[in-house]
Design a protein around this motif. Structure first.
Motif, mmCIF file in Angstrom:
data_model
loop_
_atom_site.group_PDB
_atom_site.id
_atom_site.type_symbol
_atom_site.label_atom_id
_atom_site.label_comp_id
_atom_site.label_asym_id
_atom_site.label_seq_id
_atom_site.Cartn_x
_atom_site.Cartn_y
_atom_site.Cartn_z
ATOM 1 N N GLU A 114 2.363 -4.814 16.256
ATOM 2 C CA GLU A 114 2.562 -5.948 17.162
ATOM 3 C C GLU A 114 3.937 -6.576 16.978
ATOM 4 O O GLU A 114 4.566 -7.038 17.941
ATOM 5 N N LEU A 115 4.428 -6.573 15.746
ATOM 6 C CA LEU A 115 5.732 -7.163 15.437
ATOM 7 C C LEU A 115 6.886 -6.211 15.750
ATOM 8 O O LEU A 115 8.045 -6.519 15.441
ATOM 9 N N GLY A 116 6.583 -5.078 16.339
ATOM 10 C CA GLY A 116 7.624 -4.129 16.714
ATOM 11 C C GLY A 116 8.097 -3.248 15.588
ATOM 12 O O GLY A 116 9.200 -2.696 15.641
ATOM 13 N N LEU A 117 7.260 -3.066 14.559
ATOM 14 C CA LEU A 117 7.660 -2.322 13.372
ATOM 15 C C LEU A 117 6.929 -0.989 13.247
ATOM 16 O O LEU A 117 6.906 -0.393 12.174
ATOM 17 N N GLY A 118 6.350 -0.532 14.319
ATOM 18 C CA GLY A 118 5.569 0.699 14.272
ATOM 19 C C GLY A 118 6.370 1.929 13.893
ATOM 20 O O GLY A 118 5.800 2.903 13.373
ATOM 21 N N LYS A 119 7.686 1.901 14.131
ATOM 22 C CA LYS A 119 8.528 3.043 13.775
ATOM 23 C C LYS A 119 9.639 2.648 12.794
ATOM 24 O O LYS A 119 10.635 3.351 12.653
ATOM 25 N N ALA A 120 9.415 1.555 12.102
ATOM 26 C CA ALA A 120 10.462 0.996 11.248
ATOM 27 C C ALA A 120 10.449 1.596 9.836
ATOM 28 O O ALA A 120 9.481 2.235 9.420
ATOM 29 N N ARG A 121 11.566 1.368 9.123
ATOM 30 C CA ARG A 121 11.618 1.639 7.676
ATOM 31 C C ARG A 121 11.127 0.375 6.976
ATOM 32 O O ARG A 121 11.790 -0.671 7.030
ATOM 33 N N ILE A 122 9.988 0.486 6.316
ATOM 34 C CA ILE A 122 9.317 -0.672 5.740
ATOM 35 C C ILE A 122 9.185 -0.488 4.229
ATOM 36 O O ILE A 122 8.707 0.558 3.762
ATOM 37 N N GLY A 123 9.604 -1.475 3.478
ATOM 38 C CA GLY A 123 9.474 -1.432 2.030
ATOM 39 C C GLY A 123 8.124 -1.968 1.587
ATOM 40 O O GLY A 123 7.655 -2.990 2.091
ATOM 41 N N VAL A 124 7.505 -1.280 0.631
ATOM 42 C CA VAL A 124 6.235 -1.721 0.061
ATOM 43 C C VAL A 124 6.343 -1.681 -1.468
ATOM 44 O O VAL A 124 7.090 -0.873 -2.025
ATOM 45 N N GLU A 125 5.591 -2.547 -2.128
ATOM 46 C CA GLU A 125 5.647 -2.651 -3.594
ATOM 47 C C GLU A 125 4.648 -1.668 -4.202
ATOM 48 O O GLU A 125 3.541 -2.035 -4.602
ATOM 49 N N MET A 126 5.050 -0.420 -4.314
ATOM 50 C CA MET A 126 4.113 0.634 -4.686
ATOM 51 C C MET A 126 3.633 0.526 -6.125
ATOM 52 O O MET A 126 2.479 0.864 -6.417
ATOM 53 N N ASP A 127 4.476 0.074 -7.036
ATOM 54 C CA ASP A 127 4.070 -0.040 -8.443
ATOM 55 C C ASP A 127 3.801 -1.508 -8.753
ATOM 56 O O ASP A 127 4.560 -2.172 -9.439
ATOM 57 N N ASN A 128 2.698 -1.985 -8.219
ATOM 58 C CA ASN A 128 2.372 -3.399 -8.341
ATOM 59 C C ASN A 128 0.867 -3.540 -8.501
ATOM 60 O O ASN A 128 0.094 -2.763 -7.948
ATOM 61 N N TYR A 129 0.464 -4.559 -9.262
ATOM 62 C CA TYR A 129 -0.971 -4.751 -9.509
ATOM 63 C C TYR A 129 -1.780 -4.906 -8.234
ATOM 64 O O TYR A 129 -2.976 -4.619 -8.208
ATOM 65 N N TYR A 130 -1.173 -5.402 -7.174
ATOM 66 C CA TYR A 130 -1.912 -5.876 -6.009
ATOM 67 C C TYR A 130 -1.818 -4.933 -4.810
ATOM 68 O O TYR A 130 -2.251 -5.283 -3.726
ATOM 69 N N TYR A 131 -1.241 -3.763 -5.025
ATOM 70 C CA TYR A 131 -1.072 -2.787 -3.937
ATOM 71 C C TYR A 131 -1.608 -1.466 -4.449
ATOM 72 O O TYR A 131 -0.956 -0.765 -5.218
ATOM 73 N N SER A 132 -2.820 -1.127 -4.026
ATOM 74 C CA SER A 132 -3.518 0.019 -4.590
ATOM 75 C C SER A 132 -3.178 1.312 -3.859
ATOM 76 O O SER A 132 -2.570 1.324 -2.787
ATOM 77 N N ALA A 133 -3.637 2.417 -4.449
ATOM 78 C CA ALA A 133 -3.474 3.720 -3.799
ATOM 79 C C ALA A 133 -4.216 3.748 -2.465
ATOM 80 O O ALA A 133 -3.713 4.297 -1.471
ATOM 81 N N ALA A 134 -5.410 3.136 -2.434
ATOM 82 C CA ALA A 134 -6.172 3.086 -1.182
ATOM 83 C C ALA A 134 -5.441 2.254 -0.138
ATOM 84 O O ALA A 134 -5.445 2.591 1.054
ATOM 85 N N ALA A 135 -4.804 1.175 -0.581
ATOM 86 C CA ALA A 135 -4.041 0.341 0.353
ATOM 87 C C ALA A 135 -2.897 1.137 0.961
ATOM 88 O O ALA A 135 -2.653 1.076 2.177
ATOM 89 N N HIS A 136 -2.195 1.890 0.138
ATOM 90 C CA HIS A 136 -1.066 2.675 0.647
ATOM 91 C C HIS A 136 -1.543 3.757 1.611
ATOM 92 O O HIS A 136 -0.914 3.995 2.656
ATOM 93 N N ALA A 137 -2.660 4.385 1.263
ATOM 94 C CA ALA A 137 -3.180 5.434 2.144
ATOM 95 C C ALA A 137 -3.582 4.863 3.504
ATOM 96 O O ALA A 137 -3.278 5.444 4.552
ATOM 97 N N ALA A 138 -4.254 3.689 3.478
ATOM 98 C CA ALA A 138 -4.697 3.080 4.739
ATOM 99 C C ALA A 138 -3.514 2.616 5.582
ATOM 100 O O ALA A 138 -3.501 2.785 6.813
ATOM 101 N N LEU A 139 -2.507 2.021 4.929
ATOM 102 C CA LEU A 139 -1.339 1.559 5.667
ATOM 103 C C LEU A 139 -0.552 2.737 6.236
ATOM 104 O O LEU A 139 -0.080 2.686 7.379
ATOM 105 N N SER A 140 -0.430 3.786 5.450
ATOM 106 C CA SER A 140 0.274 4.979 5.922
ATOM 107 C C SER A 140 -0.426 5.592 7.128
ATOM 108 O O SER A 140 0.221 5.996 8.101
ATOM 109 N N ALA A 141 -1.752 5.650 7.064
ATOM 110 C CA ALA A 141 -2.510 6.229 8.176
ATOM 111 C C ALA A 141 -2.386 5.389 9.437
ATOM 112 O O ALA A 141 -2.307 5.917 10.549
ATOM 113 N N GLY A 142 -2.324 4.057 9.252
ATOM 114 C CA GLY A 142 -2.217 3.175 10.409
ATOM 115 C C GLY A 142 -0.820 3.069 10.977
ATOM 116 O O GLY A 142 -0.634 2.565 12.094
#
Length: 394
Positions: A114-142
């Motif tokens: 919705e924010l126009g970031l569907g094809k953007a380069r987006i940074g995520v905090e991959m090595d962080n207590y609050y961002y799980s492997a399942a979270a990354h998989a779901a966000l990547s799929a979406g």
């Protein structure tokens, strides 16, 4: 408009955002998704015990950040963040909460689209207590057309040099931890149950001092005795304190989420010679390390001076002896950036704050005598005035 007292001015938040955007641009990131609650608070002011569910701050190169989280926590966001307007606070339906059939990150993916970031380069905090492997998989799929890049630590590093207001909050936290240690010395005695003493520590920490209230610390008190103190991270139980045992108290004062940890060691009874020798070695090594705590030096200079002095006295510490501190949420009061260890060439700057963490774990107990410090224009200052010594009660 919120009546919740803001910790910082809008101008300060905007300065923080500008620093972060500069680094984002250098890395070619059009947006970052920040899940670390310390980073979320630093960027927007958000403060709530809601980090057990998925939440984030979305920061792009233009406009205000967007807080995203559980819908019931949106009211808390309204009362704490500096942003105003419904577009800056987005909540997801409660059916996403701890539901194996629906992941909240699928909702976040729709918001990013919705924010126009569907094809953007987006940074995520991959090595962080609050961002799980399942979270990354779901966000990547979406966000199949987007490019998710690791931005672990990107915001953390922008927090390294503190503002005057941040330092003021840490100074208040320092007064609180001083009072906590004073209370330990006043009350501790043989036969006192450890949990009763911890209750008093908590009471002092939350009550605060000099009119400044105490926030909850990012780590619970660590206060092991005797053989338990040969390990660094045990907490407490209901065993009575005993004559002939050392107990170290690794505790923190906290004010408006800013942490000021400090450790001291209490010995009940006559101190054995090896503890006297360890105390002398640690105190000399602390002085050697602090002599290197000045702008222009590297983080490793403190560690190298500390370890060289400690080794001359016949003792060794094979772990880091300090780390950056500031705003923090559980489970850690460190900033997860700079460490006092060999090889860390980070240049010290005025406004940086650290927990200088000298500690020795012996064969029958532990010794921790630590100092939270501020790098100044000409050297350093210790936040606390707690006497630097092994505390003895006979």
């Amino acid at each position: 408009m919120s009546t919740f007292e803001k910790n910082f001015t809008t101008e300060e938040y905007r300065r923080r955002i500008a620093k972060t955007r500069h680094v984002m641009a250098a890395r070619g990131l059009e947006a970052i998704v920040v899940c670390d609650p310390s980073n979320m608070s630093w960027l927007t002011g958000y403060d709530g015990w809601s980090f057990y569910v998925y939440q984030a701050v979305i920061l792009t190169q233009e406009g205000d950040p967007v807080w995203w989280g559980r819908a019931m926590d949106a009211r808390g966001a309204e009362r704490t963040v500096f942003m105003q307007g419904a577009d800056s606070i987005r909540g997801y339906d409660d059916t996403f909460v701890q539901n194996p059939d629906k992941h909240p990150m699928t909702d976040l993916a729709l918001l990013l689209e919705e924010l126009g970031l569907g094809k953007a380069r987006i940074g995520v905090e991959m090595d962080n207590y609050y961002y799980s492997a399942a979270a990354h998989a779901a966000l990547s799929a979406g966000l199949a057309a987007a490019s998710l890049k690791d931005a672990t630590g990107l915001v953390n590093w922008q927090r390294a040099v503190k503002s005057e207001r941040e330092i003021e909050y840490m100074q208040r936290a320092a007064r609180i931890v001083e009072e906590m240690h004073r209370r330990v010395i006043e009350l501790a005695e043989p036969g006192m149950r450890k949990n009763d003493l911890i209750a008093e520590i908590y009471a002092s920490g939350i009550r605060g001092i000099d009119g400044f209230w105490g926030d909850y610390p990012a780590i619970v008190p660590m206060a092991p005795s005797g053989m338990d103190a040969t390990a660094p991270h045990l907490t407490w139980d209901d065993r009575p304190m005993q004559t002939g045992e050392a107990t170290f108290f690794e505790i923190a004062g906290a004010h408006r989420r800013y942490q000021c940890p400090q450790s001291r060691t209490l010995f009940l009874g006559e101190v054995p010679q090896k503890y006297q020798d360890a105390e002398a070695a640690v105190l000399d090594a602390i002085e050697a390390g602090l002599e290197q705590a000045r702008p222009g030096n590297q983080a490793q200079d403190i560690a190298n001076a500390f370890n060289a002095t400690l080794n001359k006295a016949g003792f060794e510490k094979d772990s880091r002896c300090g780390y950056a501190i500031g705003i923090s949420y559980p489970p850690d009061w460190g900033e997860r950036t700079i460490s006092f260890r060999r090889g860390d060439a980070t240049v010290l700057e005025p406004g940086m704050t650290f927990h200088f963490m000298p500690a020795l774990w012996l064969d029958d107990g532990g010794l921790e005598i630590t100092e939270p410090i501020l790098i100044t224009e000409t050297g350093h200052e210790c936040f606390c005035s707690t006497p630097r010594e092994l505390v003895v009660k006979t």
